[in-house]
Motif scaffolding. Sequence first.
Motif, PDB file in Angstrom:
ATOM      1  N   LEU A  78     -35.648   2.144  40.784  1.00  0.00           N
ATOM      2  CA  LEU A  78     -34.633   2.756  39.926  1.00  0.00           C
ATOM      3  C   LEU A  78     -33.311   2.003  40.003  1.00  0.00           C
ATOM      4  N   VAL A  79     -32.948   1.525  41.195  1.00  0.00           N
ATOM      5  CA  VAL A  79     -31.721   0.730  41.338  1.00  0.00           C
ATOM      6  C   VAL A  79     -31.843  -0.557  40.530  1.00  0.00           C
ATOM      7  N   GLY A  80     -33.002  -1.222  40.642  1.00  0.00           N
ATOM      8  CA  GLY A  80     -33.223  -2.440  39.863  1.00  0.00           C
ATOM      9  C   GLY A  80     -33.169  -2.185  38.374  1.00  0.00           C
ATOM     10  N   ALA A  81     -33.759  -1.074  37.936  1.00  0.00           N
ATOM     11  CA  ALA A  81     -33.733  -0.725  36.512  1.00  0.00           C
ATOM     12  C   ALA A  81     -32.308  -0.464  36.030  1.00  0.00           C
ATOM     13  N   PHE A  82     -31.494   0.165  36.881  1.00  0.00           N
ATOM     14  CA  PHE A  82     -30.101   0.434  36.508  1.00  0.00           C
ATOM     15  C   PHE A  82     -29.313  -0.873  36.413  1.00  0.00           C
ATOM     16  N   ILE A  83     -29.559  -1.797  37.340  1.00  0.00           N
ATOM     17  CA  ILE A  83     -28.896  -3.104  37.281  1.00  0.00           C
ATOM     18  C   ILE A  83     -29.265  -3.821  35.993  1.00  0.00           C
ATOM     19  N   THR A  84     -30.549  -3.763  35.632  1.00  0.00           N
ATOM     20  CA  THR A  84     -30.995  -4.375  34.377  1.00  0.00           C
ATOM     21  C   THR A  84     -30.311  -3.724  33.186  1.00  0.00           C
ATOM     22  N   HIS A  85     -30.214  -2.410  33.211  1.00  0.00           N
ATOM     23  CA  HIS A  85     -29.595  -1.666  32.108  1.00  0.00           C
ATOM     24  C   HIS A  85     -28.126  -2.054  31.931  1.00  0.00           C
ATOM     25  N   VAL A  86     -27.424  -2.241  33.038  1.00  0.00           N
ATOM     26  CA  VAL A  86     -25.989  -2.524  32.985  1.00  0.00           C
ATOM     27  C   VAL A  86     -25.704  -4.010  32.797  1.00  0.00           C
ATOM     28  N   ASN A  87     -26.468  -4.860  33.504  1.00  0.00           N
ATOM     29  CA  ASN A  87     -26.125  -6.277  33.577  1.00  0.00           C
ATOM     30  C   ASN A  87     -27.037  -7.186  32.745  1.00  0.00           C
ATOM     31  N   GLY A  88     -28.208  -6.708  32.361  1.00  0.00           N
ATOM     32  CA  GLY A  88     -29.158  -7.560  31.666  1.00  0.00           C
ATOM     33  C   GLY A  88     -28.731  -7.901  30.244  1.00  0.00           C
ATOM     34  N   LYS A  89     -29.102  -9.092  29.800  1.00  0.00           N
ATOM     35  CA  LYS A  89     -28.818  -9.540  28.424  1.00  0.00           C
ATOM     36  C   LYS A  89     -30.142  -9.887  27.750  1.00  0.00           C
ATOM     37  N   GLN A  90     -30.253  -9.478  26.490  1.00  0.00           N
ATOM     38  CA  GLN A  90     -31.453  -9.772  25.715  1.00  0.00           C
ATOM     39  C   GLN A  90     -31.061 -10.123  24.298  1.00  0.00           C
ATOM     40  N   GLY A  91     -31.896 -10.928  23.662  1.00  0.00           N
ATOM     41  CA  GLY A  91     -31.609 -11.282  22.288  1.00  0.00           C
ATOM     42  C   GLY A  91     -32.685 -12.166  21.695  1.00  0.00           C
ATOM     43  N   MET A  92     -32.448 -12.583  20.453  1.00  0.00           N
ATOM     44  CA  MET A  92     -33.377 -13.459  19.733  1.00  0.00           C
ATOM     45  C   MET A  92     -32.598 -14.656  19.200  1.00  0.00           C
ATOM     46  N   MET A  93     -33.258 -15.813  19.224  1.00  0.00           N
ATOM     47  CA  MET A  93     -32.616 -17.051  18.776  1.00  0.00           C
ATOM     48  C   MET A  93     -33.522 -17.759  17.777  1.00  0.00           C
ATOM     49  N   HIS A  94     -32.973 -18.079  16.597  1.00  0.00           N
ATOM     50  CA  HIS A  94     -33.739 -18.758  15.554  1.00  0.00           C
ATOM     51  C   HIS A  94     -33.363 -20.232  15.528  1.00  0.00           C
ATOM     52  N   LEU A  95     -34.354 -21.085  15.688  1.00  0.00           N
ATOM     53  CA  LEU A  95     -34.130 -22.530  15.683  1.00  0.00           C
ATOM     54  C   LEU A  95     -34.869 -23.184  14.532  1.00  0.00           C
ATOM     55  N   ARG A  96     -34.225 -24.179  13.921  1.00  0.00           N
ATOM     56  CA  ARG A  96     -34.873 -25.020  12.913  1.00  0.00           C
ATOM     57  C   ARG A  96     -34.892 -26.457  13.419  1.00  0.00           C
ATOM     58  N   ILE A  97     -35.918 -27.175  13.107  1.00  0.00           N
ATOM     59  CA  ILE A  97     -36.055 -28.549  13.610  1.00  0.00           C
ATOM     60  C   ILE A  97     -34.852 -29.394  13.200  1.00  0.00           C
ATOM     61  N   GLY A  98     -34.270 -30.039  14.212  1.00  0.00           N
ATOM     62  CA  GLY A  98     -33.154 -30.949  13.973  1.00  0.00           C
ATOM     63  C   GLY A  98     -31.809 -30.285  13.802  1.00  0.00           C
ATOM     64  N   GLU A  99     -31.718 -28.956  14.023  1.00  0.00           N
ATOM     65  CA  GLU A  99     -30.453 -28.243  13.860  1.00  0.00           C
ATOM     66  C   GLU A  99     -30.045 -27.597  15.190  1.00  0.00           C
ATOM     67  N   PRO A 100     -29.181 -28.258  15.960  1.00  0.00           N
ATOM     68  CA  PRO A 100     -28.753 -27.705  17.261  1.00  0.00           C
ATOM     69  C   PRO A 100     -28.052 -26.351  17.087  1.00  0.00           C
ATOM     70  N   SER A 101     -28.237 -25.481  18.055  1.00  0.00           N
ATOM     71  CA  SER A 101     -27.618 -24.158  17.964  1.00  0.00           C
ATOM     72  C   SER A 101     -27.389 -23.585  19.354  1.00  0.00           C
ATOM     73  N   ASP A 102     -26.305 -22.822  19.477  1.00  0.00           N
ATOM     74  CA  ASP A 102     -26.040 -22.071  20.710  1.00  0.00           C
ATOM     75  C   ASP A 102     -25.832 -20.592  20.399  1.00  0.00           C
ATOM     76  N   ILE A 103     -26.278 -20.175  19.204  1.00  0.00           N
ATOM     77  CA  ILE A 103     -26.088 -18.810  18.742  1.00  0.00           C
ATOM     78  C   ILE A 103     -27.375 -17.999  18.921  1.00  0.00           C
ATOM     79  N   TYR A 104     -27.217 -16.815  19.481  1.00  0.00           N
ATOM     80  CA  TYR A 104     -28.338 -15.874  19.513  1.00  0.00           C
ATOM     81  C   TYR A 104     -27.820 -14.490  19.152  1.00  0.00           C
ATOM     82  N   PHE A 105     -28.727 -13.596  18.823  1.00  0.00           N
ATOM     83  CA  PHE A 105     -28.354 -12.265  18.371  1.00  0.00           C
ATOM     84  C   PHE A 105     -28.933 -11.214  19.325  1.00  0.00           C
ATOM     85  N   SER A 106     -28.033 -10.448  19.907  1.00  0.00           N
ATOM     86  CA  SER A 106     -28.469  -9.359  20.783  1.00  0.00           C
ATOM     87  C   SER A 106     -28.690  -8.116  19.934  1.00  0.00           C
ATOM     88  N   ASN A 107     -29.650  -7.311  20.345  1.00  0.00           N
ATOM     89  CA  ASN A 107     -29.937  -6.082  19.609  1.00  0.00           C
ATOM     90  C   ASN A 107     -29.879  -4.912  20.573  1.00  0.00           C
TER      91      ASN A 107
END
Length: 402
Positions: A78-107
């Motif tokens: 439960l402590v680990g789950a709470f740490i994940t809930h508070v501190n964890g980051k999640q998201g999705m990143m769309h890449l196209r060939i030859g196009e550098p990116s550092d942008i992702y979208f958290s949901n």
Amino acid sequence: MIKKILFILYILILVCMAAASIVEKTEGTDYAHVHYYGAWWFILIWAALAALGIFYLIQRKVKAVSTWALHLSFVIILVGAFITHVNGKQGMMHLRIGEPSDIYFSNNPAEGIQQKKLPFTLSLQKFYIHLYEGTNVVRDYSSQFLVTDHYEMEEAKVSLNKIYTHGSYRFYQASYDEDGMGSVLAINSDPFGIPVTYCGYFLLFASLVWILFDKKGGYRKLLKRSYQQFRNLLIVIFSLVGIGFIFLIYHFSHIDFSTGEHAPILNSPYFCLHVSVIRMSYVLLILTCLCGILGICWRSRQERMRDLSHLFLYPALTTMGFDIFIGAIWANVSWGNYWSWDSKETWALITFMIYAVVVHTQSLPVFRKPLVYHIYITLAFLSIAMTYFGVNYFLTGMHSYA
């Protein structure tokens, strides 16, 4: 008073989880996570349950180390789950060939979709769709990209069930563009929550096994006493269960994925072990149910049927706890989350908690009465039916192929 409060909280958390899984079907995953799984009151109930549980053990002056280890494992999880809930980051990143990116979208269900930046850049070089030889069935798909972190450059590759880690960030192959020129990666950053939770899961399994083999424990005493009464029957049953487990391992390790009948993500070494262990647990719980039915119908043998049922119940809980750990590892490797409150996961936890109630005969002496025990253990099997069948047909989630 503490025991009564614990009992109320325990029932409340079970009802809330069951209700949330049903609400998710009608209102959607984000709604269930905002108003149930991620709500402050839901977290508070879990915290109160854990704190009062430890206080209750202290109050009862419990000395068994295995019992302490088991209950501390839940606190650590439960402590680990709470740490994940508070501190964890999640998201999705769309890449196209030859196009550098550092942008992702958290949901974040509470905040919606937000654009965020990585401290480094990814550039997709190639994307591959791997087919089974001689077929059009997808075996795997993978992304090859270049990571640029300040002046350092590194080539990386991800595929299904194979992640890439850079610093505290982990990347997973999620999906791809239909033209084969783009890839979607899932991103997860949880450097503290995951190791804490994994320690809790490991301690959970270790303590469950410890309870089985503890010379001073109740299970060993029950095993010695019952072995004299059911010697031949136990030898036959546990032999059949062992043979059945070996057969399941063999069967699931030889599944032909090239037919396209199974999702590519199932082509993982965790699949065979995860499914085989949970099936073995279900078999043992079926045996407890049969003992319960016999105990209800065969009044003169109620106590003997209860002892026999307990012999199956303890290893069933052990294998179920182990399987939850295996499933968490696999989910973390494939989906980027060791626990996502998916309906199948939620009902597996509900089932584990329902069956765990009857082993607390010291705190709940009502289960020392054979008839009460048999009625409860028979009705408890409904949770297995819900987990195995009901979730697939009536609810929703990422286990739609299971």
